[in-house]
Design a protein around this motif. Structure first.
Motif, PDB file in Angstrom:
ATOM      1  N   TYR A  29       0.851  -1.410  -0.120  1.00 20.42           N
ATOM      2  CA  TYR A  29       0.028  -0.021   0.008  1.00 20.42           C
ATOM      3  C   TYR A  29       0.725   1.168   0.037  1.00 20.42           C
ATOM      4  O   TYR A  29       1.871   1.360   0.922  1.00 20.42           O
ATOM      5  N   PHE A  86       1.025   5.493  -0.793  1.00 21.35           N
ATOM      6  CA  PHE A  86       0.478   6.988  -1.440  1.00 21.35           C
ATOM      7  C   PHE A  86       1.773   7.494  -2.150  1.00 21.35           C
ATOM      8  O   PHE A  86       2.752   7.648  -1.812  1.00 21.35           O
ATOM      9  N   ASP A  87       1.329   8.340  -3.392  1.00 21.16           N
ATOM     10  CA  ASP A  87       2.390   9.035  -3.896  1.00 21.16           C
ATOM     11  C   ASP A  87       2.678  10.391  -3.350  1.00 21.16           C
ATOM     12  O   ASP A  87       2.132  10.503  -2.348  1.00 21.16           O
ATOM     13  N   LEU A  91      -2.132   4.591  -4.412  1.00 22.06           N
ATOM     14  CA  LEU A  91      -1.973   4.065  -5.521  1.00 22.06           C
ATOM     15  C   LEU A  91      -2.934   2.926  -5.869  1.00 22.06           C
ATOM     16  O   LEU A  91      -3.171   2.133  -4.735  1.00 22.06           O
ATOM     17  N   SER A  92      -2.974   2.245  -6.846  1.00 23.66           N
ATOM     18  CA  SER A  92      -3.787   0.950  -7.193  1.00 23.66           C
ATOM     19  C   SER A  92      -2.610   0.041  -6.418  1.00 23.66           C
ATOM     20  O   SER A  92      -1.627   0.158  -6.746  1.00 23.66           O
ATOM     21  N   GLU A 112      -0.269  -1.021  -9.429  1.00 20.21           N
ATOM     22  CA  GLU A 112       0.821  -0.213  -9.527  1.00 20.21           C
ATOM     23  C   GLU A 112       1.771  -0.228  -8.408  1.00 20.21           C
ATOM     24  O   GLU A 112       3.266  -0.378  -8.580  1.00 20.21           O
ATOM     25  N   SER A 113       1.251  -0.341  -7.139  1.00 24.11           N
ATOM     26  CA  SER A 113       2.461  -0.316  -6.046  1.00 24.11           C
ATOM     27  C   SER A 113       2.845  -1.555  -5.708  1.00 24.11           C
ATOM     28  O   SER A 113       4.174  -1.705  -5.430  1.00 24.11           O
ATOM     29  N   TYR A 163       6.058  -1.637  -8.043  1.00 24.53           N
ATOM     30  CA  TYR A 163       7.154  -1.031  -7.651  1.00 24.53           C
ATOM     31  C   TYR A 163       7.872  -1.751  -6.751  1.00 24.53           C
ATOM     32  O   TYR A 163       9.078  -1.682  -6.408  1.00 24.53           O
ATOM     33  N   ARG A 203       8.564   8.239 -14.523  1.00 21.56           N
ATOM     34  CA  ARG A 203       7.677   8.121 -13.404  1.00 21.56           C
ATOM     35  C   ARG A 203       7.959   6.823 -12.379  1.00 21.56           C
ATOM     36  O   ARG A 203       8.194   6.813 -11.249  1.00 21.56           O
ATOM     37  N   MET A 236       9.575   6.127  -8.837  1.00 17.81           N
ATOM     38  CA  MET A 236       8.572   5.639  -7.740  1.00 17.81           C
ATOM     39  C   MET A 236       9.561   4.581  -7.197  1.00 17.81           C
ATOM     40  O   MET A 236       9.277   4.356  -5.826  1.00 17.81           O
ATOM     41  N   TRP A 291       4.181   6.312   2.633  1.00 20.19           N
ATOM     42  CA  TRP A 291       3.972   7.728   2.062  1.00 20.19           C
ATOM     43  C   TRP A 291       5.202   8.156   1.467  1.00 20.19           C
ATOM     44  O   TRP A 291       6.017   8.488   1.889  1.00 20.19           O
TER      45      TRP A 291
END
Length: 497
Positions: A97, A99-100, A106-107, A110-111, A114, A163, A167, A324
């Protein structure tokens, strides 16, 4: 010169002083007593445990101020003791989980991507460090490795590559929460020393309390444990002095045949040149100076209800770990330090409670502990911490600023950085510039047998357990057996030495 064989032949009972009643000192005392030594423990605090210490939150749940984790499940004695004492352990939903930097959650897809790339680079860095350590220059960092690898994992031909690279590098900065220091200063040459015991990392949901009691029982039952004895000087044995003399800040003097010093690495860094007579050998001082010491702190914030969890009909929730990344929206965090939290409401039911555990390290820890220490009331300290962390917990799912369920009811923050007995920090690590990390550890682990001085603690642990509670336990066990071997009571050291 002291004749250990003559002493043993006379049937005299050697008297060993153990400085520190943490996991290393308690386990060492147990081993020594099993071989028939007389043991006195000098502890600077008014309690056992050292950094292993529990405090009860306002909601009635006990939490650990020191280690929260059992690192590795393969042949780990701490896990065995946890099982024997029925100490509950837990792990979480392994999804990521995040937060950008704008504060958007984020979905999971996507997370997860990364996080997967980040951990694959970490694993490759371990392998690279293991294989090429002799060729890597001391000034190369783990961060350098990431910046080289990221262009291979996320090629320029990929849409949105800038991006994605950014990230992953932001996620990588959270490595600091594992070692208490920024990834930019993590030695690549000695990154292999950060590898732990094989298996899972388990959260000690039931706290280390029963584990500590089990480890401490032999010492508390049999050894002479003296509290509030802060050691100021150790005069080692030489050709003229048959005993090791230990002086405390209260000017008491104790004499022992041998001493096991379990003070943290940070304490050694502050005192290695002044607290020993004769001075420690230059090679040992160099080892103490060269190894790194972290500053990992934690803040527990409790709520009436775990509003962030996924509820029936409530939509998406957050469980386990949450990060975060480089927050641009937090005015009280102008340097945009990443934040990381562990959700304690998702622990096994008997141990769960609506509490968020924030881990901080490096400059964040220094800033928070400094600011909080200057406030003159607990109310002001709590208010400062609520305000600092609100930009993060207020972005969790289902947060409502007007709801009483979303207002924190309690706060507890550690401050190891201002704790002299903890060495003003937390845990050994390996920083850029380190030239002989493995032999530095071995020098400390070996001690000064002829001078009657032995060292124990997580900084002298087997390489697979450096910087862990298990490592501290093993180091005490090793020191006890080495002394028994010195006296001829056993012939071979344990394989974990």
């Amino acid at each position: 010169m002291f004749d250990k064989k003559k002493t043993a032949d006379k049937g005299e009972q050697p008297h060993i002083g153990v400085i520190g009643a943490g996991l290393a000192g308690l386990r060492c005392a147990d081993i020594l007593m099993q071989y028939g030594f007389k043991v006195t423990i000098l502890e600077g605090r008014n309690r056992i445990g050292g950094r292993v210490h529990q405090v009860t939150l306002q909601n009635g749940h006990a939490v650990d101020l020191g280690p929260n984790w059992i690192h590795g499940t393969k042949d780990n004695p701490i896990l065995d003791i946890a099982t024997e004492t029925k100490t509950e352990t837990g792990s979480w939903d392994t999804r990521s989980y995040m937060f950008d930097e704008s504060g958007a959650l984020l979905s999971l897809e996507e997370s997860e991507r990364y996080a997967s790339i980040m951990w694959s680079i970490i694993q490759d860095a371990f392998e690279y460090s293991n294989k090429h350590g002799g060729e890597i220059t001391p000034d190369e960092s783990l961060w350098d490795f990431f910046n080289r690898e990221i262009v291979q994992r996320i090629p320029q031909s990929e849409d949105g590559h800038e991006r994605a690279r950014k990230m992953v590098l932001q996620v990588a900065e959270m490595w600091g929460a594992f070692v208490g220091s920024p990834i930019q200063t993590q030695s690549l040459k000695y990154f292999w020393l950060e590898e732990c015991i094989e298996g899972e990392n388990l959260f000690c949901a039931g706290t280390y309390q029963k584990i500590l009691r089990s480890i401490a029982k032999p010492a508390l039952d049999t050894a002479d444990v003296k509290f509030e004895k802060v050691v100021s000087n150790i005069s080692c044995r030489d050709g003229y002095q048959r005993k090791v003399r230990v002086q405390t800040k209260g000017d008491e003097v104790f004499e022992f045949d041998h001493v096991v010093l379990t003070a943290p690495l940070g304490w050694l860094k502050k005192n290695s040149r002044d607290a020993f007579d004769p001075p420690l050998p230059p090679r040992m001082v160099k080892a103490i100076d060269s190894l790194g010491y972290g500053c990992l702190e934690k803040t527990y914030i409790t709520f009436p209800k775990a509003f962030w969890l996924d509820t029936v009909g409530g939509g998406r929730g957050v469980q386990g770990f949450c990060q975060w990344l480089s927050p641009a929206y937090a005015n009280n965090n102008p340097r945009r330090w990443n934040q990381e939290v562990v959700d304690l409401a998702s622990l096994p039911e008997s141990s769960s409670h609506p509490t968020l555990l924030f881990y901080t390290f490096g400059d964040t820890s220094k800033f928070l502990t400094r600011e909080v220490s200057e406030l003159d009331s607990q109310e002001k300290k709590d208010a400062f911490l609520f305000d600092f962390f609100k930009p993060y917990y207020s972005r969790l799912p289902h947060y409502n600023d007007s709801s009483p369920e979303c207002r924190p009811t309690g706060c507890l923050a550690t401050d190891w950085l201002h704790d002299d007995l903890a060495g003003n920090g937390s845990y050994t690590n390996f920083q850029v510039g380190l030239e002989n990390g493995d032999s530095d550890v071995e020098v400390l682990r070996e001690g000064l047998a002829d001078a009657g001085l032995w060292l124990a603690g997580e900084h002298t642990a087997p390489f697979v357990a450096l910087g862990t509670a298990t490592g501290a336990y093993w180091s005490g066990e090793s020191a006890g057996r080495r002394i028994a071997e010195f006296y001829g009571f056993i012939r071979n050291r344990r394989s974990s030495d």
